[in-house]
Design a protein around this motif. Sequence first.
Motif, PDB file in Angstrom:
ATOM      1  N   LYS A   1       0.834  -1.199   0.000  1.00 50.51           N
ATOM      2  CA  LYS A   1       0.000   0.000   0.000  1.00 50.51           C
ATOM      3  C   LYS A   1       0.867   1.247   0.000  1.00 50.51           C
ATOM      4  O   LYS A   1       1.789   1.386   0.805  1.00 50.51           O
ATOM      5  CB  LYS A   1      -0.910   0.020   1.228  1.00 50.51           C
ATOM      6  CG  LYS A   1      -1.843   1.237   1.254  1.00 50.51           C
ATOM      7  CD  LYS A   1      -2.778   1.207   2.456  1.00 50.51           C
ATOM      8  CE  LYS A   1      -3.716   2.408   2.447  1.00 50.51           C
ATOM      9  NZ  LYS A   1      -4.648   2.385   3.594  1.00 50.51           N
ATOM     10  N   ASN A   2       0.557   2.150  -0.931  1.00 45.32           N
ATOM     11  CA  ASN A   2       1.217   3.446  -0.978  1.00 45.32           C
ATOM     12  C   ASN A   2       0.412   4.392  -0.087  1.00 45.32           C
ATOM     13  O   ASN A   2      -0.736   4.727  -0.379  1.00 45.32           O
ATOM     14  CB  ASN A   2       1.253   3.967  -2.415  1.00 45.32           C
ATOM     15  CG  ASN A   2       1.983   5.287  -2.547  1.00 45.32           C
ATOM     16  OD1 ASN A   2       2.223   5.980  -1.570  1.00 45.32           O
ATOM     17  ND2 ASN A   2       2.334   5.647  -3.781  1.00 45.32           N
ATOM     18  N   THR A   3       1.001   4.816   1.008  1.00 40.93           N
ATOM     19  CA  THR A   3       0.295   5.653   1.984  1.00 40.93           C
ATOM     20  C   THR A   3       0.496   7.146   1.733  1.00 40.93           C
ATOM     21  O   THR A   3       0.078   7.978   2.545  1.00 40.93           O
ATOM     22  CB  THR A   3       0.768   5.316   3.407  1.00 40.93           C
ATOM     23  OG1 THR A   3       2.159   5.621   3.526  1.00 40.93           O
ATOM     24  CG2 THR A   3       0.524   3.853   3.735  1.00 40.93           C
ATOM     25  N   THR A   4       1.120   7.502   0.613  1.00 36.11           N
ATOM     26  CA  THR A   4       1.443   8.902   0.339  1.00 36.11           C
ATOM     27  C   THR A   4       0.574   9.456  -0.793  1.00 36.11           C
ATOM     28  O   THR A   4      -0.210   8.736  -1.412  1.00 36.11           O
ATOM     29  CB  THR A   4       2.921   9.065  -0.053  1.00 36.11           C
ATOM     30  OG1 THR A   4       3.115   8.593  -1.403  1.00 36.11           O
ATOM     31  CG2 THR A   4       3.825   8.283   0.888  1.00 36.11           C
ATOM     32  N   ALA A   5       0.777  10.737  -1.083  1.00 36.53           N
ATOM     33  CA  ALA A   5       0.023  11.412  -2.141  1.00 36.53           C
ATOM     34  C   ALA A   5       0.817  11.470  -3.442  1.00 36.53           C
ATOM     35  O   ALA A   5       0.468  12.229  -4.357  1.00 36.53           O
ATOM     36  CB  ALA A   5      -0.348  12.827  -1.687  1.00 36.53           C
TER      37      ALA A   5
ATOM     38  N   THR B   1       5.838   0.411  -9.916  1.00 37.99           N
ATOM     39  CA  THR B   1       5.451   1.744  -9.481  1.00 37.99           C
ATOM     40  C   THR B   1       4.014   1.700  -8.981  1.00 37.99           C
ATOM     41  O   THR B   1       3.112   1.238  -9.682  1.00 37.99           O
ATOM     42  CB  THR B   1       5.587   2.763 -10.629  1.00 37.99           C
ATOM     43  OG1 THR B   1       6.956   2.816 -11.046  1.00 37.99           O
ATOM     44  CG2 THR B   1       5.161   4.151 -10.180  1.00 37.99           C
ATOM     45  N   ILE B   2       3.821   2.179  -7.756  1.00 36.80           N
ATOM     46  CA  ILE B   2       2.507   2.136  -7.124  1.00 36.80           C
ATOM     47  C   ILE B   2       1.970   3.563  -7.021  1.00 36.80           C
ATOM     48  O   ILE B   2       2.632   4.449  -6.482  1.00 36.80           O
ATOM     49  CB  ILE B   2       2.583   1.484  -5.734  1.00 36.80           C
ATOM     50  CG1 ILE B   2       3.204   0.080  -5.858  1.00 36.80           C
ATOM     51  CG2 ILE B   2       1.207   1.402  -5.093  1.00 36.80           C
ATOM     52  CD1 ILE B   2       3.402  -0.640  -4.546  1.00 36.80           C
ATOM     53  N   ALA B   3       0.781   3.761  -7.572  1.00 33.85           N
ATOM     54  CA  ALA B   3       0.182   5.093  -7.604  1.00 33.85           C
ATOM     55  C   ALA B   3      -0.132   5.593  -6.194  1.00 33.85           C
ATOM     56  O   ALA B   3      -0.248   4.813  -5.242  1.00 33.85           O
ATOM     57  CB  ALA B   3      -1.094   5.057  -8.449  1.00 33.85           C
ATOM     58  N   ALA B   4      -0.293   6.890  -6.091  1.00 38.97           N
ATOM     59  CA  ALA B   4      -0.606   7.523  -4.804  1.00 38.97           C
ATOM     60  C   ALA B   4      -1.861   6.908  -4.194  1.00 38.97           C
ATOM     61  O   ALA B   4      -2.894   6.795  -4.859  1.00 38.97           O
ATOM     62  CB  ALA B   4      -0.809   9.022  -5.010  1.00 38.97           C
ATOM     63  N   GLY B   5      -1.759   6.478  -2.948  1.00 39.45           N
ATOM     64  CA  GLY B   5      -2.893   5.925  -2.221  1.00 39.45           C
ATOM     65  C   GLY B   5      -3.363   4.558  -2.677  1.00 39.45           C
ATOM     66  O   GLY B   5      -4.333   4.027  -2.135  1.00 39.45           O
TER      67      GLY B   5
END
Length: 216
Positions: free
Chosen positions: A86-90, A122-126
């Motif tokens: 999980k990408n926890t950033t923006a 590459t994991i998108a924001a959120g």
Amino acid sequence: MRKLLLMALVSLTLFSCSKNDKTDSGDNPRIVLIPGFGNSGGEIPGTAFSLPSGIQLQGSITGESMSPVCTTLGFGSLVDVYLELKNTTAAEIKVTFPAGLTLYAASASDQNGFVAQNYDVTIAAGAVCIVKLNAYCINSSRSGSSSSSRYTWGPVCNAPAIVYFLKLLKDKDLSKDEDSQVQPSLWMISDTETDPVSSKQIWDIVRENIAAIPNR
């Protein structure tokens, strides 16, 4: 004078022994037992691996199938694992699984895993991404991954034989390893202790095996 000569001879002897311990008769990295590989106990040598800041592993690294898979990485067939990131950033974040990365099996009956090349996702924001990682096995006498298998991150292995092996694989298209050369070659350089002559002979076979794989 005599004392200095004796000290010089001792130093030369120690240097020669050290070099012979590290290389074989072909000046390749000497094939020796590696902790955590084959039937050897102990901790795999290497540098610690961690996910980049902002990326969290949800749950555990598991052999149990998960879906939907957003990307499949690697070409091993014996240690197939799933991980939910999980990408926890923006902002989007690139995650790199480096060549030499290892996976520790929670059960002593399961094989530890090994990543043979660099792989990125590459994991998108959120966003949440389920990655399937197809790893190779570093313990030929153990069982492959199953739905009950669980893993934790191992280090990026820096054993000399493994570093040299990764250089041989760096430019190879492992998707075209039609004769499955990588897995037996990995076992050959990690499952046994060799003398200098035998070590060279094994490397000659391994190089020939890897040369048969097309380049990328």
